[in-house]
Structures are given as structure tokens and as C-alpha cells.
Design a protein around this motif. Structure first.
Motif, short mmCIF file in Angstrom:
data_model
loop_
_atom_site.label_atom_id
_atom_site.label_comp_id
_atom_site.label_asym_id
_atom_site.label_seq_id
_atom_site.Cartn_x
_atom_site.Cartn_y
_atom_site.Cartn_z
N GLU A 25 0.82 -1.21 0.00
CA GLU A 25 0.00 0.00 0.00
C GLU A 25 0.86 1.26 0.00
OE1 GLU A 25 -3.27 2.55 0.14
OE2 GLU A 25 -3.25 0.40 -0.22
N VAL A 26 1.92 1.27 0.80
CA VAL A 26 2.74 2.47 0.93
C VAL A 26 3.61 2.69 -0.32
CG1 VAL A 26 4.58 3.59 2.25
CG2 VAL A 26 2.75 2.36 3.45
N PHE A 27 4.24 1.61 -0.80
CA PHE A 27 5.23 1.76 -1.87
C PHE A 27 4.75 1.25 -3.24
CE2 PHE A 27 7.67 1.23 2.11
CZ PHE A 27 8.38 2.42 2.11
N GLY A 28 3.70 0.45 -3.26
CA GLY A 28 3.33 -0.23 -4.50
C GLY A 28 2.25 0.44 -5.31
N ILE A 29 1.81 1.63 -4.91
CA ILE A 29 0.76 2.35 -5.63
C ILE A 29 1.35 3.61 -6.26
CG2 ILE A 29 -1.40 3.64 -5.37
CD1 ILE A 29 -2.20 1.70 -3.19
N ASP A 30 0.99 3.86 -7.49
CA ASP A 30 1.47 5.05 -8.21
C ASP A 30 0.73 6.28 -7.69
OD1 ASP A 30 2.24 7.04 -9.92
OD2 ASP A 30 1.83 5.93 -11.76
N ARG A 31 1.44 7.13 -6.98
CA ARG A 31 0.87 8.37 -6.48
C ARG A 31 1.63 9.59 -7.03
NH1 ARG A 31 0.87 5.01 -1.65
NH2 ARG A 31 -1.27 4.47 -1.05
N THR A 32 2.19 9.44 -8.19
CA THR A 32 2.97 10.55 -8.77
C THR A 32 2.10 11.77 -9.02
OG1 THR A 32 2.64 9.53 -10.95
CG2 THR A 32 4.72 9.06 -9.82
N ASP A 33 0.77 11.58 -9.17
CA ASP A 33 -0.10 12.75 -9.35
C ASP A 33 -0.19 13.60 -8.10
OD1 ASP A 33 -1.40 10.64 -8.08
OD2 ASP A 33 -3.38 11.24 -8.81
N ASP A 34 0.22 13.03 -6.94
CA ASP A 34 0.27 13.77 -5.69
C ASP A 34 1.69 14.25 -5.36
OD1 ASP A 34 -2.40 13.70 -5.10
OD2 ASP A 34 -2.29 11.89 -3.88
N GLY A 35 2.59 14.13 -6.32
CA GLY A 35 3.96 14.56 -6.08
C GLY A 35 4.82 13.54 -5.37
N VAL A 36 4.31 12.30 -5.24
CA VAL A 36 5.07 11.22 -4.60
C VAL A 36 5.93 10.54 -5.66
CG1 VAL A 36 4.88 9.02 -3.38
CG2 VAL A 36 3.28 10.87 -2.86
N PRO A 37 7.21 10.31 -5.38
CA PRO A 37 8.04 9.63 -6.38
C PRO A 37 7.56 8.21 -6.65
CG PRO A 37 9.19 9.79 -4.28
CD PRO A 37 7.96 10.64 -4.16
N ALA A 38 7.79 7.75 -7.84
CA ALA A 38 7.41 6.37 -8.19
C ALA A 38 8.45 5.40 -7.63
CB ALA A 38 7.33 6.22 -9.70
N PHE A 39 7.98 4.34 -6.99
CA PHE A 39 8.87 3.31 -6.46
C PHE A 39 8.82 2.09 -7.38
CE2 PHE A 39 7.24 5.66 -2.74
CZ PHE A 39 8.44 6.10 -2.20
N ASP A 40 9.97 1.53 -7.67
CA ASP A 40 10.05 0.26 -8.39
C ASP A 40 9.80 -0.83 -7.35
OD1 ASP A 40 10.51 -1.85 -10.03
OD2 ASP A 40 12.66 -1.49 -10.28
N PHE A 41 8.58 -1.33 -7.31
CA PHE A 41 8.14 -2.18 -6.20
C PHE A 41 7.97 -3.62 -6.65
CE2 PHE A 41 4.79 -4.16 -3.64
CZ PHE A 41 5.34 -4.01 -2.38
N ALA A 42 8.31 -4.56 -5.77
CA ALA A 42 8.18 -5.98 -6.10
C ALA A 42 7.86 -6.80 -4.86
CB ALA A 42 9.45 -6.51 -6.74
N VAL A 43 7.08 -7.85 -5.03
CA VAL A 43 6.82 -8.85 -3.99
C VAL A 43 7.60 -10.10 -4.38
CG1 VAL A 43 5.09 -10.24 -2.82
CG2 VAL A 43 4.54 -7.90 -3.53
N CYS A 44 8.33 -10.67 -3.41
CA CYS A 44 9.25 -11.78 -3.69
C CYS A 44 9.00 -12.93 -2.72
CB CYS A 44 10.71 -11.33 -3.53
SG CYS A 44 11.08 -9.73 -4.28
N SER A 45 9.31 -14.13 -3.17
CA SER A 45 9.30 -15.30 -2.30
C SER A 45 10.47 -16.19 -2.68
CB SER A 45 7.98 -16.07 -2.44
OG SER A 45 7.90 -16.68 -3.72
N PRO A 46 10.88 -17.09 -1.82
CA PRO A 46 11.97 -18.00 -2.18
C PRO A 46 11.63 -18.78 -3.45
CG PRO A 46 11.56 -18.10 0.18
CD PRO A 46 10.46 -17.28 -0.41
N GLY A 47 12.46 -18.60 -4.46
CA GLY A 47 12.23 -19.28 -5.73
C GLY A 47 11.07 -18.74 -6.52
N GLY A 48 10.45 -17.64 -6.06
CA GLY A 48 9.26 -17.13 -6.72
C GLY A 48 8.07 -18.07 -6.61
#
Length: 339
Positions: A25-48
Motif C-alpha cells: 500500500e505504501v510503496f506499491g501504488i502510483d501516487r505521482t499525481d500527488d507529487g510522490v516519487p514512483a517506487f520500483d516495487f516488487a513482492v518476492c518469495s523463495p524461488g518465486g
């Protein structure tokens, strides 16, 4: 601090859905329209590999742990599959992350994963208050700080349970991108823009209770007299102790010196006045026990990371009905305060 451009959250078997969703919620949503920088966000697990949540559904991440090797922030959520020996799969990736200057954070019982990897040895850390004693027993090299919302010790940050994970993530945004960005995210999430990490996880009174009743009375008394000059001798009299005994018991009970506690209380009171009132900075300084507006600005900048004026501007822009009430001293005649 350097900006957070890439953020990765790790999930494992039995992961907790709410806590693991917080960084999404904090890092994975595009809020650039509010002046928030875009984060390159990923969810990971062992071995995917797909992992099953504690709530009974299965999540298939898009990435394996190799994605951690490019992250500026790695967040480890609660997951039994990543505790004990299961934590070792993360070690080479977390070692590399810390070596290149990344931040590593855990949410709730994710602290057990970091502790199993040795990352909390010699550091201050916290977890949900229900698990704090267990963490301290299992990992005696960890300086467990119970009943606080979050702790950051160098590049390692840990939080308590549930909503405290939101507080930690917003703290990390504030540290790396400033209070205005954190406030913008908080506004969209409809949560308070900042709760101090030292706040108790479960608050029953404006001043956190302590075992020593006489000291507790002195803390409550001091919180109601922040605008007065409070030296250790006067404070000790309120606790019916000698100054030396008072200082010793104070540190043992609160973990900080009387001066530090008083300073944090005064800055906290100033923040509330700036959020809710319209008094100028000089009046806020006087009501909170600072000898001048310049003294307030100095300590406010050091503890909050911004100036009183900038804080008021950012908070007013992000204000929501959500908030934690505090007790403020009533306005009194001006006094010279030593803090």
C-alpha cells in the motif's frame, strides 16, 4: 539519506496478509499525481514459488529472492516459513543489500527472521508486544525494546504489530524523501502522517505507565507542567526521592534520561499545538517550555526532521479526522525554561 527508488517485500509460507500488504500500500501504488516519487516495487518469495497465507489464500509473487539484490529497501513480513532455519535463504541477499547501503526492515514477528540471520545482534529492535519476551529469550544478543511502535538502529528497522507497520513504512519514507512526501501518502491512506516510534503500542494513559508508582506520579505531573522550568531537583521532590535516586530509577524505568524524556514530551506537545492550533511559533515554544522559538526550532528539527513551520504546513495539508489525543499544559504566564 539517499532516496528509495527500489523496494522489495519478502513473503514466505504462512505469511500474514495485513502486515505483508502494508508495504504494498505504501510503496506499491502510483501516487505521482500527488507529487510522490514512483517506487520500483516488487513482492518476492523463495524461488518465486506460491506461498499460502495464514488467512487461507495463496499468493504467487512475480519475483524470486534475486529481486532483493537491486532493492534500496527490503521489507520482511511475518511468516513462519522464514523463521529459524528458514531465514537462512535470505542471508546472502540481505548481506548484499546491507553491504551496498540498503535498509532492511521487518514488520511484527518478521523480527524473528532478522534475528535468526544475526542482523539484530547488538541492535535495538522491537516486535509485537505479545512476542517481545519470546524474542528476548530466543536471541539474548538482541536489545529488545518492548511496547514501542518501531525502532530504527542504523540500517535495520523493526516494527510492532499491525498498524505499527504503517508507522514504520511512513517513517522510512519521511527519512528518505522528507515529511511532505510522507504526508501525501498518509493523506491518501487516511492515516496519521506521523506517530513517533517511542509511543507505546497500547496506550491507556497520556504518559506510559511504569512500575514505580512514585515515579509514575512524577511523570504525569511533569507532563502537566511542561511550560515550567523543570530541573531534576524539583522533579525529584515531586517523586519524593533524592535527585540521584530519581535519575537512576528514571533511566531504569524509561530507558532515557530525565532531560531526554522531557525534551521529547515538549516536542510532542509542540507538534500537537502546531497540528491543531493557530498560535505562532513563539507562543507554541512558550507553552511547551522552550526558552525561545529558536530553541524550539533547534530541537524540533533534530527530533522530527523538519522545522515547526514546515511541519504545520505539511500536516495541515494531510490532516484527517484520525488522531491520537494528548494532554497539553494549560496556558500560563511566561517562564524561563531550561530545556
Amino acid at each position: 539519506m539517499t532516496p528509495l527508488r527500489s523496494v522489495a517485500v519478502v513473503v514466505g509460507e504462512g505469511f500474514a496478509a495485513f502486515e505483508s500488504a502494508i508495504p504494498c500500500e505504501v510503496f506499491g501504488i502510483d501516487r505521482t499525481d500527488d507529487g510522490v516519487p514512483a517506487f520500483d516495487f516488487a513482492v518476492c518469495s523463495p524461488g518465486g514459488r506460491p506461498v499460502r497465507s495464514a488467512q487461507g489464500f495463496t499468493l504467487t509473487p512475480d519475483h524470486g529472492l534475486e529481486r532483493l539484490d537491486e532493492a534500496d529497501l527490503v521489507v520482511v513480513g511475518p511468516a513462519p516459513g522464514l523463521r529459524g532455519p528458514g531465514a537462512q535463504v535470505l542471508v546472502p541477499h540481505l548481506d548484499a543489500a546491507l553491504a551496498r547501503g540498503a535498509t532492511v526492515a521487518s514488520l511484527c514477528s518478521g523480527a524473528f527472521t532478522l534475528a535468526a540471520g544475526g542482523y539484530l545482534d547488538g541492535r535495538r529492535a522491537t516486535t509485537h508486544h505479545r512476542y517481545a519476551a519470546e524474542l528476548a529469550r530466543a536471541f539474548p544478543a538482541v536489545q529488545v525494546v518492548p511496547d514501542v511502535l518501531y525502532v530504527q538502529d542504523g540500517p535495520i528497522a523493526t516494527s510492532a504489530g499491525t498498524a505499527a507497520g504503517i508507522d514504520l513504512c511512513l517513517h522510512l519514507v519521511r527519512e528518505h524523501h522528507g515529511s511532505a512526501v510522507a504526508a501525501a501518502i498518509a493523506r491518501r491512506m487516511v492515516v496519521p502522517p506521523h506517530r513517533d516510534g517511542g509511543q507505546a503500542q497500547y496506550v491507556e494513559a497520556p504518559v506510559r505507565p511504569c512500575a514505580d508508582e512514585s515515579l509514575q506520579r512524577a511523570l504525569v505531573w511533569a507532563a502537566a507542567h511542561l511550560d515550567e522550568e523543570l530541573d531534576v531537583a524539583r522533579w525529584a521532590r515531586a517523586a519524593a526521592m533524592s535527585p540521584r535516586t530519581f535519575a537512576r530509577r528514571f533511566r531504569a524505568e524509561t530507558g532515557v534520561t530525565p532531560h531526554r524524556w522531557l525534551l521529547e514530551q515538549r516536542v510532542g506537545a509542540a507538534r500537537l499545538l502546531l497540528e491543531e492550533g493557530d498560535e505562532g511559533v513563539d507562543e507554541v515554544a512558550r507553552r511547551c517550555g522552550f526558552s525561545s522559538a529558536a530553541m524550539l526550532r533547534q530541537h524540533f528539527l533534530r527530533l522530527v526532521g523538519t522545522t515547526p513551520t514546515a511541519y504545520r504546513r505539511a500536516y495541515r495539508g494531510a490532516r484527517t479526522p484520525v488522531g491520537t489525543p494528548l494532554t497539553l499544559p494549560a496556558a500560563r504566564t511566561p517562564v524561563a525554561a531550561g530545556a
